[in-house]
Design a protein around this motif. Structure first.
Motif, PDB file in Angstrom:
ATOM      1  N   SER A 149      77.080  10.124 113.206  1.00 27.39           N
ATOM      2  CA  SER A 149      78.279  10.203 112.658  1.00 27.39           C
ATOM      3  C   SER A 149      79.426  10.436 113.367  1.00 27.39           C
ATOM      4  N   PRO A 150      80.445  10.053 113.512  1.00 24.72           N
ATOM      5  CA  PRO A 150      81.764  10.694 114.391  1.00 24.72           C
ATOM      6  C   PRO A 150      82.526  11.585 113.485  1.00 24.72           C
ATOM      7  N   ALA A 151      82.181  11.903 112.172  1.00 23.27           N
ATOM      8  CA  ALA A 151      82.993  12.720 111.693  1.00 23.27           C
ATOM      9  C   ALA A 151      83.205  14.268 112.099  1.00 23.27           C
ATOM     10  N   ILE A 152      84.131  14.780 111.899  1.00 22.80           N
ATOM     11  CA  ILE A 152      84.103  16.111 112.416  1.00 22.80           C
ATOM     12  C   ILE A 152      83.246  17.090 111.535  1.00 22.80           C
ATOM     13  N   TRP A 153      83.094  16.790 110.507  1.00 19.58           N
ATOM     14  CA  TRP A 153      82.224  17.714 109.605  1.00 19.58           C
ATOM     15  C   TRP A 153      80.907  17.718 110.385  1.00 19.58           C
ATOM     16  N   ALA A 154      80.346  16.373 110.672  1.00 19.32           N
ATOM     17  CA  ALA A 154      79.263  16.474 111.675  1.00 19.32           C
ATOM     18  C   ALA A 154      78.988  17.311 112.773  1.00 19.32           C
ATOM     19  N   ALA A 155      80.221  17.368 113.541  1.00 20.99           N
ATOM     20  CA  ALA A 155      80.250  18.099 114.713  1.00 20.99           C
ATOM     21  C   ALA A 155      80.236  19.366 114.370  1.00 20.99           C
ATOM     22  N   ILE A 156      80.680  19.913 113.356  1.00 26.30           N
ATOM     23  CA  ILE A 156      80.808  21.490 112.841  1.00 26.30           C
ATOM     24  C   ILE A 156      79.337  21.516 112.592  1.00 26.30           C
ATOM     25  N   LEU A 157      78.571  20.780 111.822  1.00 27.92           N
ATOM     26  CA  LEU A 157      77.369  21.253 111.305  1.00 27.92           C
ATOM     27  C   LEU A 157      76.166  21.249 112.489  1.00 27.92           C
ATOM     28  N   ALA A 158      76.587  20.252 113.626  1.00 28.92           N
ATOM     29  CA  ALA A 158      75.964  20.316 114.566  1.00 28.92           C
ATOM     30  C   ALA A 158      75.763  21.595 115.382  1.00 28.92           C
ATOM     31  N   LEU A 159      77.161  22.001 115.597  1.00 37.29           N
ATOM     32  CA  LEU A 159      77.371  23.345 116.140  1.00 37.29           C
ATOM     33  C   LEU A 159      76.659  24.458 115.404  1.00 37.29           C
ATOM     34  N   VAL A 160      76.562  24.146 114.073  1.00 40.34           N
ATOM     35  CA  VAL A 160      75.861  25.399 113.173  1.00 40.34           C
ATOM     36  C   VAL A 160      74.342  25.316 113.768  1.00 40.34           C
ATOM     37  N   LEU A 161      73.790  24.120 113.671  1.00 45.97           N
ATOM     38  CA  LEU A 161      72.412  23.909 114.233  1.00 45.97           C
ATOM     39  C   LEU A 161      71.911  24.427 115.528  1.00 45.97           C
ATOM     40  N   PHE A 162      73.178  24.162 116.442  1.00 46.28           N
ATOM     41  CA  PHE A 162      72.630  24.776 117.584  1.00 46.28           C
ATOM     42  C   PHE A 162      72.824  26.253 117.999  1.00 46.28           C
ATOM     43  N   ALA A 163      73.641  26.777 116.980  1.00 46.92           N
ATOM     44  CA  ALA A 163      73.735  28.376 116.943  1.00 46.92           C
ATOM     45  C   ALA A 163      72.538  28.835 116.359  1.00 46.92           C
ATOM     46  N   GLY A 164      71.871  27.968 115.461  1.00 44.34           N
ATOM     47  CA  GLY A 164      70.760  28.396 114.788  1.00 44.34           C
ATOM     48  C   GLY A 164      69.302  28.302 115.774  1.00 44.34           C
ATOM     49  N   ALA A 165      69.426  27.499 116.683  1.00 37.76           N
ATOM     50  CA  ALA A 165      68.630  27.004 117.568  1.00 37.76           C
ATOM     51  C   ALA A 165      68.595  28.219 118.646  1.00 37.76           C
ATOM     52  N   ALA A 166      69.626  28.670 119.080  1.00 38.99           N
ATOM     53  CA  ALA A 166      69.891  29.763 120.063  1.00 38.99           C
ATOM     54  C   ALA A 166      69.413  31.019 119.654  1.00 38.99           C
ATOM     55  N   GLY A 167      69.654  31.366 118.224  1.00 40.87           N
ATOM     56  CA  GLY A 167      69.152  32.360 117.495  1.00 40.87           C
ATOM     57  C   GLY A 167      67.659  32.428 117.507  1.00 40.87           C
ATOM     58  N   THR A 168      67.023  31.347 117.202  1.00 45.60           N
ATOM     59  CA  THR A 168      65.691  31.295 117.056  1.00 45.60           C
ATOM     60  C   THR A 168      64.938  31.494 118.248  1.00 45.60           C
ATOM     61  N   LEU A 169      65.451  31.100 119.645  1.00 49.50           N
ATOM     62  CA  LEU A 169      65.196  31.383 120.980  1.00 49.50           C
ATOM     63  C   LEU A 169      65.243  32.698 121.122  1.00 49.50           C
ATOM     64  N   VAL A 170      66.270  33.602 120.630  1.00 54.94           N
ATOM     65  CA  VAL A 170      66.298  34.753 120.876  1.00 54.94           C
ATOM     66  C   VAL A 170      65.344  35.756 120.068  1.00 54.94           C
TER      67      VAL A 170
END
Length: 55
Positions: free
Chosen positions: A29-50
């Motif tokens: 999805s090229p929508a801006i909400w998809a990019a924002i949600l993806a950033l939240v998922l990436f932040a969750g991944a980083a927290g999980t690795l911590v």
């Protein structure tokens, strides 16, 4: 014979799943909400690795 999955390995698998879900979302999805949600998922991944580093 299969190896047991340690809690640390499970957290790494969760982090990998979050990164893959974020990448698929960005590609699907090229929508801006998809990019924002993806950033939240990436932040969750980083927290999980911590968390995995502390385990």
């Amino acid at each position: 014979m299969s190896a047991r999955l340690t809690p640390k390995a499970r957290l790494h698998m969760v982090a990998a799943g979050l990164v893959i879900a974020g990448a698929v979302l960005i590609l699907a999805s090229p929508a801006i909400w998809a990019a924002i949600l993806a950033l939240v998922l990436f932040a969750g991944a980083a927290g999980t690795l911590v968390l995995a580093g502390r385990a």
